[in-house]
Scaffold this active site. Sequence first.
Site, PDB file in Angstrom:
ATOM      1  N   GLU A 111      24.264  79.785  37.801  1.00 52.85           N
ATOM      2  CA  GLU A 111      23.112  80.551  38.268  1.00 52.85           C
ATOM      3  C   GLU A 111      22.669  81.551  37.191  1.00 52.85           C
ATOM      4  OE1 GLU A 111      24.120  81.811  42.154  1.00 52.85           O
ATOM      5  OE2 GLU A 111      22.078  82.507  42.574  1.00 52.85           O
ATOM      6  N   ARG A 122      38.669  74.272  44.132  1.00 56.76           N
ATOM      7  CA  ARG A 122      38.889  73.774  45.498  1.00 56.76           C
ATOM      8  C   ARG A 122      38.901  72.255  45.548  1.00 56.76           C
ATOM      9  NH1 ARG A 122      34.182  77.439  47.175  1.00 56.76           N
ATOM     10  NH2 ARG A 122      34.375  78.272  45.072  1.00 56.76           N
TER      11      ARG A 122
HETATM   12  O1  LIG Z   1      26.796  72.727  42.447  1.00 59.46           O
HETATM   13  P1  LIG Z   1      27.092  73.973  41.655  1.00 59.46           P
HETATM   14  O2  LIG Z   1      25.919  74.906  41.603  1.00 59.46           O
HETATM   15  O3  LIG Z   1      27.643  73.679  40.291  1.00 59.46           O
HETATM   16  O4  LIG Z   1      28.181  74.797  42.478  1.00 59.46           O
HETATM   17  C1  LIG Z   1      29.283  74.187  43.088  1.00 59.46           C
HETATM   18  C2  LIG Z   1      30.579  74.668  42.503  1.00 59.46           C
HETATM   19  O5  LIG Z   1      30.704  76.080  42.753  1.00 59.46           O
HETATM   20  C3  LIG Z   1      31.977  76.313  43.352  1.00 59.46           C
HETATM   21  O6  LIG Z   1      32.973  76.486  42.393  1.00 59.46           O
HETATM   22  P2  LIG Z   1      33.059  77.782  41.481  1.00 59.46           P
HETATM   23  O7  LIG Z   1      32.198  77.599  40.259  1.00 59.46           O
HETATM   24  O8  LIG Z   1      32.817  78.967  42.347  1.00 59.46           O
HETATM   25  O9  LIG Z   1      34.551  77.725  40.950  1.00 59.46           O
HETATM   26  P3  LIG Z   1      35.985  77.882  41.678  1.00 59.46           P
HETATM   27  O10 LIG Z   1      36.119  76.714  42.649  1.00 59.46           O
HETATM   28  O11 LIG Z   1      36.941  77.776  40.527  1.00 59.46           O
HETATM   29  O12 LIG Z   1      35.993  79.207  42.377  1.00 59.46           O
HETATM   30  C4  LIG Z   1      32.246  75.043  44.136  1.00 59.46           C
HETATM   31  O13 LIG Z   1      33.623  74.899  44.452  1.00 59.46           O
HETATM   32  C5  LIG Z   1      31.738  73.982  43.204  1.00 59.46           C
HETATM   33  O14 LIG Z   1      32.739  73.595  42.253  1.00 59.46           O
HETATM   34  N1  LIG Z   2      27.183  79.499  48.824  1.00 61.74           N
HETATM   35  C1  LIG Z   2      28.319  79.106  48.237  1.00 61.74           C
HETATM   36  N2  LIG Z   2      29.481  79.186  48.916  1.00 61.74           N
HETATM   37  C2  LIG Z   2      30.639  78.777  48.328  1.00 61.74           C
HETATM   38  N3  LIG Z   2      30.729  78.300  47.088  1.00 61.74           N
HETATM   39  C3  LIG Z   2      29.591  78.211  46.383  1.00 61.74           C
HETATM   40  N4  LIG Z   2      29.342  77.746  45.139  1.00 61.74           N
HETATM   41  C4  LIG Z   2      28.037  77.866  44.910  1.00 61.74           C
HETATM   42  N5  LIG Z   2      27.380  78.382  45.966  1.00 61.74           N
HETATM   43  C5  LIG Z   2      28.333  78.605  46.914  1.00 61.74           C
END
Ligand SMILES: O=P(O)(O)OC[C@H]1O[C@H](OP(=O)(O)OP(=O)(O)O)[C@H](O)[C@@H]1O
Ligand SMILES: Nc1ncnc2[nH]cnc12
Length: 176
Positions: free
Chosen positions: A96, A59
Amino acid sequence: MKRVEDYIRTIVDFPHEGIMFRDVTTLFADPRGFRMAIDQMLHPYAGVEIDKVVGLEARGFILGGAIAHQLSVGFVPIRKKGKLPGTTISQDYKLEYGEAIVEIHDDAIQPGEKVLVVDDLLATGGTAEAGIKLIERLGGEIVSTAFIIDLPELGGRKKLEALGMEVHALCAFEGL
Ligand SMILES: O=P(O)(O)OC[C@H]1O[C@H](OP(=O)(O)OP(=O)(O)O)[C@H](O)[C@@H]1O
Ligand SMILES: Nc1ncnc2[nH]cnc12
């Protein structure tokens, strides 16, 4: 008038039971909401020297692309392992549950370039920290980090600030 957080949808128990997923697709899909988010993310950087915007998959690409366009600077993606076609450097980080790896092209940032890091959401800060390490390994200087959402209970802001980072977020949500 609606605020940025009013455009964000919460989906309960996605992708796991107990998670309140903060879904920014509803914000991105709304022309007023998307413009408001980009304008507000840009606001702290008026008059600030920035050479590159780095977006974190996935994103962060949507936001980072719009912000780089507005600043008339280049955009650089940090991607999950195995997606970038050129020569890369890698950084592992904790999720996580388990671990993941992100990568950047090794010629994407030149030493001394001033970089703005962009993503949609700051949770534990693990993803952003890994991105910061990659940029710094290439000699980039991180000017600031910008997010739409902060989840303060997960400690990402504190983690990044302890690394000396400036952190900007448009809104915060309580509850995981
Ligand atoms: O601060 P953190 O605990 O590292 O989490 C934040 C990250 O998690 C989500 O991405 P995700 O890993 O879901 O990947 P995506 O955007 O490719 O779905 C979000 O867009 C951040 O990049
Ligand atoms: N609660 C949440 N919603 C969307 N993206 C996430 N990435 C990690 N935690 C999230």
